[in-house]
Write an enzyme that holds these catalytic residues in place. Sequence first.
Site, short mmCIF file in Angstrom:
data_model
loop_
_atom_site.label_atom_id
_atom_site.label_comp_id
_atom_site.label_asym_id
_atom_site.label_seq_id
_atom_site.Cartn_x
_atom_site.Cartn_y
_atom_site.Cartn_z
CE1 TYR A 141 -48.13 -30.75 31.54
CE2 TYR A 141 -46.23 -31.28 32.90
CZ TYR A 141 -47.53 -30.85 32.79
OH TYR A 141 -48.25 -30.50 33.91
CB ILE A 205 -36.80 -47.68 40.24
CG1 ILE A 205 -37.56 -48.15 41.49
CG2 ILE A 205 -35.98 -46.41 40.52
CD1 ILE A 205 -36.66 -48.53 42.66
N1 UDP Z 1 -41.36 -43.03 38.22
C1 UDP Z 1 -40.83 -44.30 38.34
N2 UDP Z 1 -41.61 -45.36 38.04
C2 UDP Z 1 -42.91 -45.22 37.63
C3 UDP Z 1 -43.44 -43.92 37.50
C4 UDP Z 1 -42.64 -42.85 37.80
O1 UDP Z 1 -39.66 -44.47 38.70
O2 UDP Z 1 -43.57 -46.26 37.35
C5 UDP Z 1 -40.53 -41.86 38.56
C6 UDP Z 1 -40.37 -40.86 37.43
O3 UDP Z 1 -39.26 -41.22 36.60
C7 UDP Z 1 -40.15 -39.56 38.21
C8 UDP Z 1 -40.95 -39.76 39.49
O4 UDP Z 1 -41.18 -41.17 39.60
O5 UDP Z 1 -38.79 -39.43 38.55
C9 UDP Z 1 -42.28 -39.06 39.46
O6 UDP Z 1 -42.91 -39.38 38.25
P1 UDP Z 1 -44.42 -39.05 37.97
O7 UDP Z 1 -44.74 -39.61 36.61
O8 UDP Z 1 -45.27 -39.52 39.10
O9 UDP Z 1 -44.50 -37.47 37.96
P2 UDP Z 1 -43.67 -36.36 37.11
O10 UDP Z 1 -42.48 -36.01 37.96
O11 UDP Z 1 -43.32 -36.95 35.79
O12 UDP Z 1 -44.63 -35.23 36.99
#
Ligand code: UDP
Length: 323
Positions: A141, A205
């Site tokens: 991505y 998490i």
């Molecule tokens: N995350 C999590 N549980 C979830 C979804 C996301 O722990 O169900 C964590 C993910 O690993 C990252 C953070 O939350 O560290 C933000 O993830 P998100 O997918 O919202 O955005 P990204 O940072 O991938 O753009």
Amino acid sequence: MNVLVCGGAGYIGSACTEYLLDHGHSVTVFDSLVTGYRDAVDERAEFVLGDLADREKVFEVMKNGKFDAIMHFAAASLVGESMVNPGKYFHNNVCNGLNLVDAAVEYGVLNIVFSSTAATFGEPDEMPIKETTTQCPINPYGESKLCFEKILHWYNKVHGLKYAALRYFNAAGATGKFGENHNPETHLIPIILQVAAGTREHIMIYGDDYDTPDGSCVRDYIHILDLAQAHMLALDAPESGHYNLGTGNGLSVKEIIEAAREVTGHPIPAIIEPRRAGDPAFLIADSTRARKVLGWEPKYENATAVIESAWKWRCENPNGYAK
Ligand code: UDP
């Protein structure tokens, strides 16, 4: 200005469309509705159903639109999915985007604001992340978005296409009308709010063994209205450039869950799961350049206000955009 908003039926595109219209611009939304929703398109905007993969259609829209500028949000945007299906990311985010910039050059629409991402930095060697920080993506991505930044650089040099590449950190929150509604949902805040609303049992998490203060990943959550403000300002940027957009405050997954407990009054049970592939430990923005050059003034400095706006939208639209 008369602005073509590609991907204006998606989460950030819908908020930017509303913001542009509120500030006197005209908008045509071009969207395939593969991941966006017709109901997320502001009723004051023109709507054209189409896919950036359809080169002829893109050229036709550009020819007839008499646009002054373009905002390009249309993309696949899930880190996890990109680690399973990288081809989708390079086709959508690179090849299809080329149809758009080729049409822009052909018809002289030489001003584009591009949705880039903090994922172009990978695991950076300095924090907070400046525009000059080395970009070395750790997932397809981020790599696909970095490719398109480079394409814009060369289209600027060769064709005079002025661009602003806006690298969002973690977009969050809702406007009065539009909010976050992915299907399936993978983003942290909307999933937490599904738990608070009773449609999901617990939040997972992804990893609590990172080298961060509480072991969970740290991100910089920026309100979509603040992103919308930056997009509008970027239309008038004096020259091409890259801008990191965040608050400068990092919050861990555990801190976000805690803030959501306060906002919603729900205990939001959480369980620890293994790390998600492709996730860096920290992503925090240094947005000094956007403030200085664009005159950007983000209004939402704390996560509680961001989560409150998302929760309000969720309570008013319990099924998202589904009828
Ligand atoms: N995350 C999590 N549980 C979830 C979804 C996301 O722990 O169900 C964590 C993910 O690993 C990252 C953070 O939350 O560290 C933000 O993830 P998100 O997918 O919202 O955005 P990204 O940072 O991938 O753009």
